[in-house]
Design a protein around this motif. Structure first.
Motif, PDB file in Angstrom:
ATOM      1  N   ILE A 101       0.837  -1.193   0.000  1.00 27.09           N
ATOM      2  CA  ILE A 101       0.000   0.000   0.000  1.00 27.09           C
ATOM      3  C   ILE A 101       0.871   1.241   0.000  1.00 27.09           C
ATOM      4  CG2 ILE A 101      -1.914  -1.147   1.152  1.00 27.09           C
ATOM      5  CD1 ILE A 101      -1.034   0.255   3.723  1.00 27.09           C
ATOM      6  N   SER A 102       0.275   2.356  -0.368  1.00 24.92           N
ATOM      7  CA  SER A 102       1.036   3.601  -0.408  1.00 24.92           C
ATOM      8  C   SER A 102       1.253   4.119   1.011  1.00 24.92           C
ATOM      9  CB  SER A 102       0.276   4.651  -1.228  1.00 24.92           C
ATOM     10  OG  SER A 102      -0.942   4.972  -0.589  1.00 24.92           O
ATOM     11  N   GLU A 115      -1.817   6.104   2.402  1.00 16.90           N
ATOM     12  CA  GLU A 115      -2.904   5.254   2.892  1.00 16.90           C
ATOM     13  C   GLU A 115      -2.508   4.575   4.198  1.00 16.90           C
ATOM     14  OE1 GLU A 115      -5.688   1.530   1.418  1.00 16.90           O
ATOM     15  OE2 GLU A 115      -4.340   2.517  -0.006  1.00 16.90           O
ATOM     16  N   LYS A 150      -2.889   7.415   6.943  1.00 21.54           N
ATOM     17  CA  LYS A 150      -4.237   7.941   7.169  1.00 21.54           C
ATOM     18  C   LYS A 150      -5.288   6.858   7.319  1.00 21.54           C
ATOM     19  CE  LYS A 150      -3.222  12.228   4.794  1.00 21.54           C
ATOM     20  NZ  LYS A 150      -3.530  13.090   3.661  1.00 21.54           N
ATOM     21  N   ASP A 162      -7.471   3.304   5.637  1.00 23.62           N
ATOM     22  CA  ASP A 162      -8.250   2.988   4.453  1.00 23.62           C
ATOM     23  C   ASP A 162      -9.555   3.778   4.489  1.00 23.62           C
ATOM     24  OD1 ASP A 162      -9.312   1.843   2.218  1.00 23.62           O
ATOM     25  OD2 ASP A 162      -9.648  -0.126   3.106  1.00 23.62           O
ATOM     26  N   PRO A 163      -9.852   4.584   3.469  1.00 22.76           N
ATOM     27  CA  PRO A 163     -11.086   5.365   3.496  1.00 22.76           C
ATOM     28  C   PRO A 163     -12.339   4.503   3.346  1.00 22.76           C
ATOM     29  CG  PRO A 163      -9.954   5.670   1.410  1.00 22.76           C
ATOM     30  CD  PRO A 163      -9.043   4.866   2.291  1.00 22.76           C
ATOM     31  N   ASP A 164     -12.219   3.298   2.801  1.00 21.93           N
ATOM     32  CA  ASP A 164     -13.383   2.426   2.604  1.00 21.93           C
ATOM     33  C   ASP A 164     -13.563   1.429   3.741  1.00 21.93           C
ATOM     34  OD1 ASP A 164     -13.813   3.650   0.147  1.00 21.93           O
ATOM     35  OD2 ASP A 164     -12.446   2.270  -0.868  1.00 21.93           O
TER      36      ASP A 164
END
Length: 62
Positions: A28-29, A32, A35, A37-39
């Motif tokens: 992963i970056s 990400e 911060k 995972d937004p999902d």
């Protein structure tokens, strides 16, 4: 007379080696990773509450 071990040749037992898929985890970056995972959906049913550590004297005088 002795027969050498490799003289008769090999007999096929029908085994064929199948290449398995590589078990690789996608990298992963860094953004990400920092911060989150937004999902992401939190599916926990209860929240973690750590036990309060009490000393003997604090439990005695309460």
């Amino acid at each position: 007379m002795c027969i050498p071990h490799g003289a008769s040749g090999g007999k096929s037992n029908g085994f064929e080696k199948v290449d398995k898929a590589k078990k690789h985890i996608k990298r992963i970056s860094d953004a990400e990773f920092e911060k989150g995972d937004p999902d992401f959906i939190d599916e926990r049913t209860s929240h973690y509450h750590p036990k309060k550590k009490e000393t003997f004297f604090s439990s005695l005088f309460e």
